[in-house]
Design an enzyme around this catalytic site. Sequence first.
Site: not given
Ligand code: GAL
Length: 811
Positions: A428, A504
Amino acid sequence: MKSSIKHISLILLALVFQISIKAQTRDVITLRNGWKFSKGHHPEAVSPEYNDNSWEEVTVPHDWAIYGPFDKEIDKQVVAIEQNGETVATEKTGRTGSLPYIGEAWYRTSFTLPNADQNKKVLIAFEGAMSEPEVFINGTKVGEWKYGYAYFYFDISDYISNSKTNTLAVKLSNKGLSSRWYPGAGLYRKVQIIVKDKQSIDHWGTYITTPMITDQMAKVNIKTKVSGAQLRLVTDILDANGNTVASNTSETLYGNEFDQNIALEHPNLWSPETPYLYTAVSKLYARDILKDEITTRFGVRRIQYDRNTGFSLNGEITKFKGVCLHHDLGPLGAAVNTSALRRQLRILKDMGCNAIRSSHNMPSMEQLELCDEMGFMFLAESFDEWKKPKVENGYNLYFDDYAEKDVVNLVRATRNHPSIVMWSSGNEVPDQWGSEGVKRAKWLQDIFHREDPTRPVTVGMDQVKAVMENGFGAIMDIPGLNYRVHLYEEAYETFPQGFILGSETASTVSSRGIYKFPVEIASMKTYPDFQSSSYDLEYCSWSNLPDDDFVLQDDKPWVIGEFVWTGFDYLGEPTPYDEAWPSRSSYFGINDLAGLPKDRYYLYRSRWNIEDETLHILPHWNWEGREGETTPVFVYTSYDSAELFLNGKSLGIQKKDSSTHQNRYRLMWKDVKYQPGTLKVVALDKHGNAAAEKEIKTAGKPYQLILEPDVKTIKANGEDITFVTVSVVDKNGIPCPTATNQLEFKVKGKGSYRAACNGDATSLEPFHLPTMKLFSGKLVVLVQSTTQAGDIELTVSGKGLKTGKIKLKSY
Ligand code: GAL
């Protein structure tokens, strides 16, 4: 005089404790014991004469900040977390765990070189130093690094003494506003001294690939970078039983590199189900004198990413059933520990997980070794930030000077691990916006390709609209989407690769054993006790529920898998309680910070573990005061349907169907009216016959403590840990799911109390003190071995409770 004698004796003690693995030709000394540590500014500590008697004695790996105390002021920030879509700055606490990691600290130790002489080359290697390490040998600075997660080494041949004791001092400094989670602090991974001949194999000089694999034969290509002249390299390949199964001798150097192709007959392939490992033994001779010898473990496996079929392992289409993991190990902090990592992987294996993403940085060597051995595919990540900041003092400060070096070291240090099937150059990154970012993405990907042409590169992308427009997504080997399930289809149509990875997913939040009413799907939901409901229906403004990902994984062949955020809770990032002190750790975990499974564990298990049956009921059944009130019951199961009974009375049969995402993956009885007693679920097979059953009961008052270790015997190496789950039951042995008793821990014999953790994200009790409250009726006590073998006894007591005792052993 007296103090210098003491100083010398400490040095001797330190030497006795150094762990030295002596091969014929090189010495690898792991500097584990005998370290002195002090927080603060100690520039004079570089001097060998410096008196560090007053410093604390520590072992490395070490995390200076995990001992706390938790303090709201440590990481209080008035910021808008832009990645979370915030535009207005508000006061945030607990973002980095509220543990005292900020500031400067020093480590000192000493070592002698057993077989050093003028012909030797001496390296010092760090597998992670948090952060901005500066390294001094005998008073002289030998090098520095910046990124706390990077592996690095220095040639210290010119700075050491072969006959005398050498003094090593390491300065570390952690800036505030440098992380989005708890980074840990200190020498939290291995530090080693390597003594070898000047004519030897280079550090990280071996690169093993298997470019051709058939049933009959694998071509094993081994490139070995060396220093010296008139050299000959003899390589033996050993199977898992240690038998030599192939050999090759080479005298041809291409520049400074040997390039061997070795035929391996009837290779055993590496996979998560059969993690078969070979070992290459490389012997380097100069005019018939053995100069160096190293061993490298590797696996034979074929990975393919195909625009039509997605990802295949050894020719079989395989989806990533993965989890993201931060590097901290809960109550151990960032200090790496093999037992803790192994336990995590055992838990994940049982869940049916087959892949790990080291978010958002370089994994520990210990974790990669375990993944090779236990069978997990690995997505090795490098950065959470490139040149554009997420946090003021993040990697953006180092990007220009260090990004290439950090990637090179990541790849060279880890590329022989068969578990690694993909690299990630970023998560991100705000550089997803704008053409400079596209160039950076290409530049980094090219470095990965140059260093390792066998694995593709991804970036976890959350600015999906932007990367569809500006070409960022199109150039990636693997387009990885973070969340944004509603954009998968469009991204698939737009990007040229032909597949999408859920790099993710989910970010569903829950607290183990805590249930909230009414039961409803909600985003960023908060409650006065700062917990999230374990009905698994709460998520963040940018994220979604597990079932939403399952639908994509199951229905879209072009989705090649997912990495759930996260396998275990971690310190810091207490969303949705970023503004609610004392929340100080995450709610995202499928397992809590103590490693205890939340309900969600069984939801993933019911879908991912295709070998074993899953049948799990929630919530618990202790709802005094809710008699007659609607208390929905969910069942996570590998079966398609089940019948529920409350105190013997049927509440009907539920069957999975596709009417909603939840109905497809969960069995839900939404109108159950609570009555104490027995809740029983009977799972039904395809013909409607009872196939399995499970029941939970309303518990009476807490009566007795029950202790269950994850292993009963541990190694007497001063590092091994057994994790003892402590729970409380009533007089009839029924678990008390809401108990919060304060407990005390005592360890006798050849073990020591290391830490405890109850998984409560709002607890401010330090992990290392031998007392803690139960959370939802449970906690975990970590008992560590000493260096002496023998019996160990753990006693757990609590006011008004029958004491729990367990006998353990170390050998
Ligand atoms: C994502 C990020 C992670 C964590 C997660 C929490 O956007 O890549 O590191 O912050 O959100 O939902």
